[in-house]
Motif scaffolding. Sequence first.
Motif, PDB file in Angstrom:
ATOM      1  N   THR A  97     -37.951  48.035   6.704  1.00 58.01           N
ATOM      2  CA  THR A  97     -36.757  47.998   5.863  1.00 58.01           C
ATOM      3  C   THR A  97     -36.174  49.398   5.688  1.00 58.01           C
ATOM      4  OG1 THR A  97     -37.633  46.055   4.735  1.00 58.01           O
ATOM      5  CG2 THR A  97     -35.856  47.240   3.625  1.00 58.01           C
ATOM      6  N   ASN A 207     -42.402  42.823  -2.338  1.00 60.08           N
ATOM      7  CA  ASN A 207     -42.521  42.734  -0.895  1.00 60.08           C
ATOM      8  C   ASN A 207     -42.957  41.353  -0.410  1.00 60.08           C
ATOM      9  OD1 ASN A 207     -41.848  44.233   1.291  1.00 60.08           O
ATOM     10  ND2 ASN A 207     -43.420  45.788   0.988  1.00 60.08           N
ATOM     11  N   SER A 210     -39.875  39.232   1.219  1.00 62.58           N
ATOM     12  CA  SER A 210     -39.266  39.881   2.383  1.00 62.58           C
ATOM     13  C   SER A 210     -40.284  40.063   3.509  1.00 62.58           C
ATOM     14  CB  SER A 210     -38.634  41.215   2.001  1.00 62.58           C
ATOM     15  OG  SER A 210     -39.607  42.142   1.629  1.00 62.58           O
ATOM     16  N   ASP A 262     -34.276  42.718  10.419  1.00 64.87           N
ATOM     17  CA  ASP A 262     -35.481  43.200   9.758  1.00 64.87           C
ATOM     18  C   ASP A 262     -36.473  42.031   9.819  1.00 64.87           C
ATOM     19  OD1 ASP A 262     -37.385  44.298   8.045  1.00 64.87           O
ATOM     20  OD2 ASP A 262     -35.950  44.792   6.457  1.00 64.87           O
TER      21      ASP A 262
HETATM   22 MG    MG Z   1     -39.448  45.223   4.273  1.00 60.30          MG
END
Ligand code: MG
Length: 357
Positions: A97, A207, A210, A262
């Motif tokens: 990220t 986290n 994601s 990502d």
């Molecule tokens: Mg990340």
Amino acid sequence: MESQAESKEVNVRVAVRIRPLLPKEKLNGEEVCVRVVPNSNQLVMGKDRAFTFDNVLSSKTTQEEVFQLCVEPLVKSCFEGYNATVFAYGQTGSGKTYTIGGGNISSLTEEEYGVIPRAIKQMFDIINAEQNISFCVKVSYVEIYKEELQDLLDVDKSSKEIHVREDDKGNTVIIGAREVECSTLDEMMSLLEAGSAVRHTGSTQMNEHSSRSHSVFTVVISQTWTEGDVLATKRKQSQSESIDGLDEEITHNTCAKFHFVDLAGSERAHKTGNVGDRFKESVHINSGLLSLGNVISALGDPKKKSTHIPYRESKITRILKDSLGGNAKTVMICCISPSTASFDESLNALKYANRAR
Ligand code: MG
Ligand code: ADP
């Protein structure tokens, strides 16, 4: 002379970026288990496991350097009509990220900006400097979670309303996702920030979510120019000698898109010890990463050329289909942590990246 990478028929480049040890890792006394061979594109894991990539970016590499080396050339080709994809691969915490730039932008200095803010700034710089071309720039931002699409620019939308289709020209389109036309860099930055905030604050643990989803930030650039406008400009500058071959009546259109991806964390399902729903999630994530690896490796294999490339196996490869290989430019940035504690995961990531070459 052409460099080796440029002369390769498939436009897939692989870079590895090693992040620095984080302050808390230093406090824990963790040590570095990877080194870059000076003046080369080689790195060595542990004692003697050497790998070669198109670019090896040491822990000292700045965000600007990553952008210039890996992404800037793709922005330029996008204006020439080539689709492009840059994606970050690696275990959770390896710097994906940070590198792609879809994190919490307001907490960063400009120097810390990742790839997306730099790329879109360059896009608008190019657009603003151009006189004869009219541009239409659109952005969308989606996330793939458990093989379902979520619209990061419209959180109220149900994932059932969003589909990936292929139009009759072979272009991949995401039907139902919000697509916003932007006329300034500020507008696009606001959308990047808003969409990224959905991703990073949408779950209880930062986290958590994601690391299990792939996000895809897409910029579509359409250009229209008429030879008449070019003629008018050239006449104004009285460059009469270079107007041969232009016809007032002819209009040109080009369109290309740039995906910034990502990816979900590459850590293995077994390691997280997941059961039940979480396990199913891990299977989905890994099947996405697996099929992406299969597609990229098939693209690089001359024997498989024009035969079956397994795009249909997952959502992420279906979305990226017209932007990987072929006429498109692709850069994979494989992010790794330098710490001995991550040795196994880093080795796995490097093997994955190596397959892509
Ligand atoms: Mg990340
Ligand atoms: P991922 O997205 O792969 O889970 P992050 O991008 O969130 O990983 O990075 C994990 C942590 O490491 C973050 O605190 C981030 O700021 C830091 N970090 C990552 N790469 C770098 C780098 N090249 N330089 C400095 N800090 C970094």
